[in-house]
Design a protein around this motif. Structure first.
Motif, short mmCIF file in Angstrom:
data_model
loop_
_atom_site.label_atom_id
_atom_site.label_comp_id
_atom_site.label_asym_id
_atom_site.label_seq_id
_atom_site.Cartn_x
_atom_site.Cartn_y
_atom_site.Cartn_z
N LEU A 53 8.14 40.11 -26.78
CA LEU A 53 8.73 41.39 -26.40
C LEU A 53 10.00 41.22 -25.58
O LEU A 53 10.64 42.21 -25.21
CB LEU A 53 7.72 42.21 -25.60
CG LEU A 53 6.39 42.51 -26.29
CD1 LEU A 53 5.44 43.22 -25.34
CD2 LEU A 53 6.61 43.34 -27.54
N SER A 54 10.36 39.98 -25.29
CA SER A 54 11.53 39.70 -24.46
C SER A 54 12.67 39.15 -25.31
O SER A 54 12.44 38.60 -26.39
CB SER A 54 11.18 38.71 -23.35
OG SER A 54 10.11 39.20 -22.55
N THR A 55 13.89 39.30 -24.83
CA THR A 55 15.06 38.78 -25.54
C THR A 55 16.18 38.50 -24.55
O THR A 55 16.35 39.24 -23.57
CB THR A 55 15.55 39.77 -26.62
OG1 THR A 55 16.74 39.26 -27.22
CG2 THR A 55 15.86 41.14 -26.02
N GLU A 56 16.91 37.41 -24.80
CA GLU A 56 18.06 37.09 -23.95
C GLU A 56 19.28 37.92 -24.32
O GLU A 56 20.21 38.04 -23.53
CB GLU A 56 18.38 35.60 -24.05
CG GLU A 56 17.28 34.70 -23.48
CD GLU A 56 17.66 33.23 -23.55
OE1 GLU A 56 18.78 32.93 -24.05
OE2 GLU A 56 16.85 32.39 -23.12
N GLY A 57 19.25 38.48 -25.53
CA GLY A 57 20.38 39.32 -25.93
C GLY A 57 20.21 39.84 -27.35
O GLY A 57 19.96 39.07 -28.28
N ILE A 75 16.13 41.78 -22.26
CA ILE A 75 14.86 42.37 -21.85
C ILE A 75 13.91 41.25 -21.43
O ILE A 75 13.75 40.26 -22.16
CB ILE A 75 14.21 43.18 -22.99
CG1 ILE A 75 15.09 44.36 -23.39
CG2 ILE A 75 12.82 43.67 -22.59
CD1 ILE A 75 14.56 45.12 -24.60
N VAL A 76 13.31 41.42 -20.25
CA VAL A 76 12.21 40.55 -19.84
C VAL A 76 10.99 41.45 -19.64
O VAL A 76 10.98 42.34 -18.78
CB VAL A 76 12.52 39.81 -18.53
CG1 VAL A 76 11.32 38.96 -18.11
CG2 VAL A 76 13.75 38.93 -18.69
N ALA A 77 9.97 41.26 -20.49
CA ALA A 77 8.75 42.08 -20.42
C ALA A 77 7.60 41.21 -19.90
O ALA A 77 7.33 40.14 -20.44
CB ALA A 77 8.42 42.64 -21.79
#
Length: 375
Positions: A125-129, A113-115
């Motif tokens: 709020l973002s995550t590479e996995g 997720i890229v927020a």
């Protein structure tokens, strides 16, 4: 900093004044009266108001002899122990890549997720996995909906609205620009609970499986005891309610029905269940309204029956009873805090009624002729 604060607060102020007036008179009402709608208080001016109050009626029972109860024996079911051990195992679950397929609710997927907000990436709020159970609603609904129908390798851009507050404390909606990627489908691998599991994951438990089972059983002891005590008290209340005599006025039915309906709607909302869906799943509007009336009558009958026991047996309440009532009304809050809030807001009469009925309920259970059956 809130616009039109007085107009927002004035009706709530009247509600507080009504219950405070009732509490100061030492009356327990049949139901909380509706606020007078003609006038509201204005800052710096004297405010005089009047309202009609119906005191709680008194009823009698056909008998005050001990009730007869058939109760299940208190025990920790093996299935509860097994379920709790499985919950522990799930905490140590591993996830491996599975055969690719279109994502559906119930799938475990690894997502990125890229927020962004106003073009700036929000690291928190973002995550590479991360592994996510689709349909669990642990993420905003828009993300849950977007995932379904995607395939491994797919990427989607979507706006995601999240509730927030501005600097003045007002409700606002913030819209993030989200890029969502499904990296792969995963399968959950839950480890078996055995001596090897204990040694690898819980090395501090030198007693192995026996110590682990004992620890889980001890944890369950308090939870199961609370559930059992609540079950036994309800059985006692139902039994004494069967001896109720009298006719309950219609306005009490209507007030209790409204209370039951409000509580139900709040519960459904907290569990993300639409009220209309619940009604349809339970036989439609006519059958649901019948359920509401039956539920309202049962609650009224049991309450009035316990009031009758309290009076007839000349029971009294003390500080411990008040504290226990506080825990019944707000189980996860310090009873002193609950009491302070209720008494300072004029709801002391609700607390007293709860304590009196709980005392009577425990008396009925304690004096009952009990027969125990094993599950």
């Amino acid at each position: 900093g809130i616009k039109d604060l007085d107009s927002l607060v004035a009706p709530q102020a009247v509600d507080c004044l009504i219950v405070t007036a009732i509490d100061k008179k030492g009356i327990i009402p049949a139901f909380t009266p509706k606020r007078p709608s003609e006038t509201f208080p204005r800052r710096g001016r004297e405010y005089i108001f009047a309202f009609n109050l119906k005191p709680k009626p008194q009823f009698e029972l056909s008998s005050y002899d001990p009730v007869e109860l058939v109760l299940q024996k208190y025990e920790i079911p093996q299935e509860a122990l097994d379920r709790r051990m499985e919950e522990v195992a799930i905490q140590y679950a591993k996830y491996e890549e599975d055969a690719p397929h279109t994502v559906h609710a119930g799938d475990y997927v690894e997502i990125a997720i890229v927020a962004k907000l106003d073009g700036v990436v929000q690291d928190g709020l973002s995550t590479e996995g991360r592994t996510y159970l689709v349909g669990s609603k642990a993420l905003p609904e828009a993300i849950d909906d977007a995932l379904q129908g995607m395939n491994p390798g797919d990427t989607r851009d979507l706006p995601v609205e999240v509730g927030d507050y501005d600097k003045e404390g007002n409700d606002i909606t913030v819209t993030y620009d989200v890029t969502l990627t499904v990296k792969c489908i995963q399968r959950q691998i839950i480890p078996a609970i055995n001596e090897a599991f204990i040694k690898e994951n819980l090395p501090a438990l030198t007693g192995g499986m026996a110590e682990f089972e004992g620890m889980v059983r001890q944890t369950l002891q308090g939870e199961v005891r609370k559930e059992y005590d609540a079950y036994a008290l309800q059985e006692a209340a139902t039994a004494i309610g069967a001896r109720f005599e009298g006719v309950i006025p219609d306005d009490l039915y209507e007030s209790m029905r409204d209370n039951v309906l409000t509580t139900l709607k709040n519960t459904l909302a907290n569990n993300n269940v639409k009220f209309e869906d619940f009604v349809n799943q339970n036989g439609g509007e006519q059958q649901f309204n019948m359920f509401l009336m039956v539920q309202a009558r049962q609650m009224l009958v049991e309450g009035f029956a316990l009031d009758a026991v309290y009076r007839h047996e000349k029971l009294t309440i003390d500080e411990d009873d008040i504290n226990e009532a506080c825990l019944q009304l707000a189980p996860n809050v310090d009873p002193k805090e609950t009491r302070q809030i209720m008494e300072s807001s004029g709801e002391g009469f609700i607390l007293r009624e709860t304590a009196e009925r709980l005392k009577a309920n425990k008396y009925v259970l304690q004096t009952a002729k009990k027969t125990f059956e094993k599950k």
